[in-house]
Design a protein around this motif. Structure first.
Motif, mmCIF file in Angstrom:
data_model
loop_
_atom_site.group_PDB
_atom_site.id
_atom_site.type_symbol
_atom_site.label_atom_id
_atom_site.label_comp_id
_atom_site.label_asym_id
_atom_site.label_seq_id
_atom_site.Cartn_x
_atom_site.Cartn_y
_atom_site.Cartn_z
ATOM 1 N N ASN A 2 0.894 -1.058 -0.048
ATOM 2 C CA ASN A 2 -0.031 0.003 -0.098
ATOM 3 C C ASN A 2 0.795 1.296 0.016
ATOM 4 O O ASN A 2 1.727 1.365 0.805
ATOM 5 N N VAL A 28 3.181 -1.439 3.829
ATOM 6 C CA VAL A 28 2.982 -0.057 3.305
ATOM 7 C C VAL A 28 4.327 0.259 3.051
ATOM 8 O O VAL A 28 5.294 0.016 3.536
ATOM 9 N N GLU A 50 -2.768 5.190 -1.695
ATOM 10 C CA GLU A 50 -3.923 4.732 -1.134
ATOM 11 C C GLU A 50 -4.150 5.497 0.275
ATOM 12 O O GLU A 50 -5.216 5.543 0.619
ATOM 13 N N LEU A 120 -5.588 -0.820 7.395
ATOM 14 C CA LEU A 120 -5.195 -1.895 6.612
ATOM 15 C C LEU A 120 -6.610 -2.991 6.950
ATOM 16 O O LEU A 120 -7.076 -3.536 5.866
ATOM 17 N N ASN A 123 -9.528 -1.749 5.250
ATOM 18 C CA ASN A 123 -9.680 -1.804 3.826
ATOM 19 C C ASN A 123 -9.903 -3.281 3.368
ATOM 20 O O ASN A 123 -10.790 -3.567 2.450
#
Length: 255
Positions: A2, A28, A50, A120, A123
């Motif tokens: 991400n 990430v 994102e 996270l 999502n």
């Protein structure tokens, strides 16, 4: 992985935040840094992330104004506000402007880990509820290229076969990719992007509504007004009247 954008006017703070993100060990990656909201908006016209970590106090365009303008141009990235002010009113204002979380400087690794972990997890749950499988890295990159072509192609006509040709893809594959990633057809995605552009033009310019309708490819003003009302709940004229005062001030300064 991400992708994250860091937005802060102090270089040492950006370096520190990048390091704290790395220390979380989560999937990430910080891919870019900007010193103010305006330069971040310019960068986001060509790139995609994102999540955005944004300072609340910056010159040129602060964190709250940045969130407002990001939403006006159709940006749907999640934003976490970073602030040196331990004041509930700041946090409250940030949330009202659409921030998903609020972290205090200096940001500790544990606090960042909790924040990113929550993001996270949220999502993942959203994707599972929507019944959408995760895209692999190549598909994600492809989708971001296509989304960029759509943004750059507005307000002109945008056909699936033309966008597919730009990114050297089979139109059928591209259609399936959009359905998996967004849960909607390519045409619906473009229609929403066009209406988000209409919202931006209504709130940030003095163009006549008929001119905006023509600019966005609606041959009939009444049809444009009907579609816009269905999308936002308000006719274009009423949406413009209710445009938030900070944005209207920006409109005035840009005239």
């Amino acid at each position: 992985m991400n992708r994250i954008l860091i937005l802060d006017d102090e270089r040492w703070v950006r370096t520190s935040l990048r390091r704290v993100v790395e220390l979380t060990g989560l999937p990430v990656q910080v891919v870019h840094e900007c010193a103010d909201g305006l330069s971040a908006l310019d960068w986001l016209k060509q790139e995609s992330v994102e999540l955005i970590l944004a300072d609340i106090r910056m010159p040129i365009m602060d964190g709250l104004a940045f969130i407002e303008q990001l939403r006006q141009i159709g940006g749907r990235q999640d934003v976490v506000i970073i602030s040196g002010y331990d004041d509930f009113s700041y946090a409250q204002t940030a949330m009202r402007f659409g921030a998903m979380d609020y972290l205090l400087k200096p940001v500790e690794p544990d606090d960042m880990r909790k924040c990113l972990g929550k993001w996270l997890e949220r999502n993942a749950e959203a994707a599972e509820q929507a019944g959408m499988p995760k895209l692999d890295a190549q598909e994600q990159s492809t989708f971001e290229r296509v989304a960029r072509c759509v943004r750059e192609g507005l307000p002109g006509p945008l056909a699936l076969k033309d966008i597919a040709a730009q990114v050297h893809l089979n139109p059928s594959y591209l259609s399936q990719l959009f359905k998996r990633h967004t849960g909607k057809a390519f045409s619906d995605y473009v229609a929403e992007a066009r209406l988000e552009e209409a919202k931006r033009l209504l709130s940030r310019t003095s163009l006549r509504i008929s001119d905006i309708s023509d600019r966005l490819g609606y041959a009939d003003l009444a049809y444009f007004s009907s579609v816009f009302k269905k999308y936002t709940g308000l006719p274009p004229s009423e949406y413009r009247k209710r445009c938030p005062q900070p944005t209207r001030d920006i409109c005035c300064r840009e005239k």
